[in-house]
Design an enzyme around this catalytic site. Sequence first.
Site, mmCIF file in Angstrom:
data_model
loop_
_atom_site.group_PDB
_atom_site.id
_atom_site.type_symbol
_atom_site.label_atom_id
_atom_site.label_comp_id
_atom_site.label_asym_id
_atom_site.label_seq_id
_atom_site.Cartn_x
_atom_site.Cartn_y
_atom_site.Cartn_z
ATOM 1 N N HIS A 87 -37.819 33.688 94.847
ATOM 2 C CA HIS A 87 -37.922 34.214 96.121
ATOM 3 C C HIS A 87 -38.522 32.994 96.911
ATOM 4 C CE1 HIS A 87 -42.256 35.594 95.031
ATOM 5 N NE2 HIS A 87 -42.360 35.367 96.288
ATOM 6 N N ASP A 223 -37.494 36.336 88.425
ATOM 7 C CA ASP A 223 -37.705 35.405 89.636
ATOM 8 C C ASP A 223 -38.404 34.021 89.436
ATOM 9 O OD1 ASP A 223 -38.505 34.965 92.402
ATOM 10 O OD2 ASP A 223 -39.841 36.754 92.648
ATOM 11 N N SER A 657 -47.441 32.992 94.716
ATOM 12 C CA SER A 657 -45.925 32.859 94.271
ATOM 13 C C SER A 657 -45.504 31.727 93.849
ATOM 14 C CB SER A 657 -45.166 33.391 95.392
ATOM 15 O OG SER A 657 -45.087 34.567 95.580
HETATM 16 N N1 ARG Z 1 -43.603 40.625 96.675
HETATM 17 C C1 ARG Z 1 -43.447 39.276 96.578
HETATM 18 C C2 ARG Z 1 -44.427 38.278 97.340
HETATM 19 O O1 ARG Z 1 -44.919 38.425 98.245
HETATM 20 C C3 ARG Z 1 -41.967 38.824 97.161
HETATM 21 C C4 ARG Z 1 -40.827 39.425 96.420
HETATM 22 C C5 ARG Z 1 -39.619 39.097 96.956
HETATM 23 N N2 ARG Z 1 -38.659 39.988 96.676
HETATM 24 C C6 ARG Z 1 -37.938 40.799 97.544
HETATM 25 N N3 ARG Z 1 -37.391 41.786 97.049
HETATM 26 N N4 ARG Z 1 -38.244 40.840 98.820
HETATM 27 O O2 ARG Z 1 -44.618 37.314 96.947
#
Ligand code: ARG
Length: 721
Positions: A87, A223, A657
């Site tokens: 992501h 991911d 992330s």
């Molecule tokens: N919640 C994750 C973050 O803030 C991002 C995940 C991205 N995936 C998605 N399905 N939008 O880093």
Amino acid sequence: MKKLLLLSFAIYSFCIMPAWALPDEGMWLPLLIKRLNAEDMAKHGFRLSPDEIYQVNNAALKDAIVSLEFCTAEIVSENGLMLTNHHCAYSAIQENSTLEHNYLGNGFWAKSHKEELTIPGQTASILVRMEDVTQAVLKDIKDEKDAAERDKIIAASIKEISKNASENGAYKAVVKDMFNGNEYYLFVYETFKDVRLVGAPPESIGKFGGDTDNWMWPRHTGDFALLRIYANKDNKPAAYAADNVPYKPKYVIPVSTKGYKEGDFAMIMGFPGRTNRYITSAGMELQMKYINPTQIKLFGKKLETWKKDMDADPKVRIQYAAKYATYANSWKYYIGQNEGLERLDVIKKRKSEENAFTQWAKSSPDNSKYENLLSDYEQAINPFKEILDQLFYLNFAGKSCEATALIRPAEALKSALDQSSGNSTALAELTKEAQEKANEFYKDYNTQTDYHVVTAMLQLYVNDIPLAQLPPPIKKILDGKGKNNADKINRWATKLFAKSMFVSPEKFNKWLQKPDAKSFDKDPLVVFMNELMQYSMATYIPVQIKYATQSENFKRLYLEGLMKFKKDHKFYPDANSTERLTYGNVKSYQPKDAVYYSYYTTTDGILEKYSKDKTSEFYADDRLIDLIKRKDFGPYTENGQLHVAFLTNNDITGGNSGSPVMNDKGELIGIAFDGNWEAMTGDLVFDPEFKRTICVDARYVLFIIDKYAGATNLIQEMKLK
Ligand code: ARG
């Protein structure tokens, strides 16, 4: 967690810390590890010395931790290969995708360096050193109370310190305030400007579970993605050039194939973006009752509008995939945060802690400057509350036309036309810049979708904000012809889209061939945006600025007071996109009564969740399913199973992330990629019972690269342990 989209400017507010900090809580500064945490980390099983984490003169772990600005990455090979999240590379993959080369849908694996894809604009920054410069920054301040004077002096000294530290532009030097402006630290980075995409699984792996599973456990998302840093022949940062070479790093993180057990030591280094752990109950209330509901509504409408068009047209689906994911991520975050604030009853707890603080302040004349701090802050919030909705709607529902992004580069060109009616090299340069921006922009732009967004957002604007509070340019729309508001808005927008050059690649490119000031100034989008901006500057911005200044001041004093109030407490500064370390353990949790969540998931869960429908968020392709069913996991198994994701109680937030999750020996056991639903309040308060970091297992990453993609060249680059 990727850095969030914030509609608001930073809302400054604060809170009380519990008197004890658990080892898992805290985003610690690498420079201070030796002093504050080394002993405790060793007690918890960490086997490296603090010098192996951070030192200036010799290679250390910090040399392998990379800031991508909105995310973190880590170096895992001698040739500058980096791991991060899928992501985090999502925009890069999306921008390189077309219907013919759909890397989002099919994945991308470079077989050689030559095949690696450029990512325009992407940088990779590695910390060279950091330094406490508080004394130098604050030395000229004479009158503590004069906020404007204070800001001016601080800005001037920061400018000088960073200028000196940048060594004529060789380094990026930034001074950041810590502990809400009570301390200042200098960060010196080497910033690489040529970063390339090396590998990424298809979305069906990298984003498996989509927005449904996002922010949730149990998780089965692969991911991850691979990038590479390129440097010039001297191993120094350089702009993209075909003959740049892979960067030779000072330090490489080994990748462990041994896994982990519950309770094992785990730590994460990365660049957390923003927390607000010292927020007051009043600040929380502002967030919960005003900011979040408004953002949820505005983002929700935009997402709904985009989705309709994306579902209808595969080209639009690719064009808007990254924008959609970014908004969807923030939208769900705000929903989760509000649910959590309610469920965990945090505001009430905060209030009682605040009472204790005020009691303490009243107990001694030495502390009298903190006596009315909290009540003063509550007062300061009120005028801002009054305009908050109007301001947010203006910025987001009023200024929703996507093509606005091109006004600025066009304006730069126009101003140059006005002034330098002769300097053709400057004009050619600005034209080239605007042309590049335009090409990039229009690749992922659909005029019809933009029209749908503009009309839907305006409709929401006039529905939700009372007529008397609407800015004149919006009122003017409602005064136009048509039988009802929707009709008037559509007519107005139809005219705007017929006349503005920005919403049409043909018209805009034509203008770039022969730019003239008059057609820029007369463009209806330019006129409309200017009117909105002028109204905002006159009506909302002064209130916003006043509140920002007041709350910044409160924030600093309040934390200064808290640090005196809790003398023996080990404080850590809020996240501010600087490098931090958090340590704790691999750990399961109990989300609610009678429910237990194991600390890891396996590929069995993929079989349970997957769908054959290609449009499903849970789609998985035959190749993956076949490997899983045959248990063809290669050397990456544990007791015949393949772990996909796992949990730690590390303290991370957006910006972390892609950060490496490391074991007691500093080897990579996973990559952090998310937080969990039960702790969505985590940026405001750390709840040790519920707060978890969701990580993708290094062995699942290796399995996908090796067995699924056959990209063994990449496996060979890494140092497997
Ligand atoms: N919640 C994750 C973050 O803030 C991002 C995940 C991205 N995936 C998605 N399905 N939008 O880093």
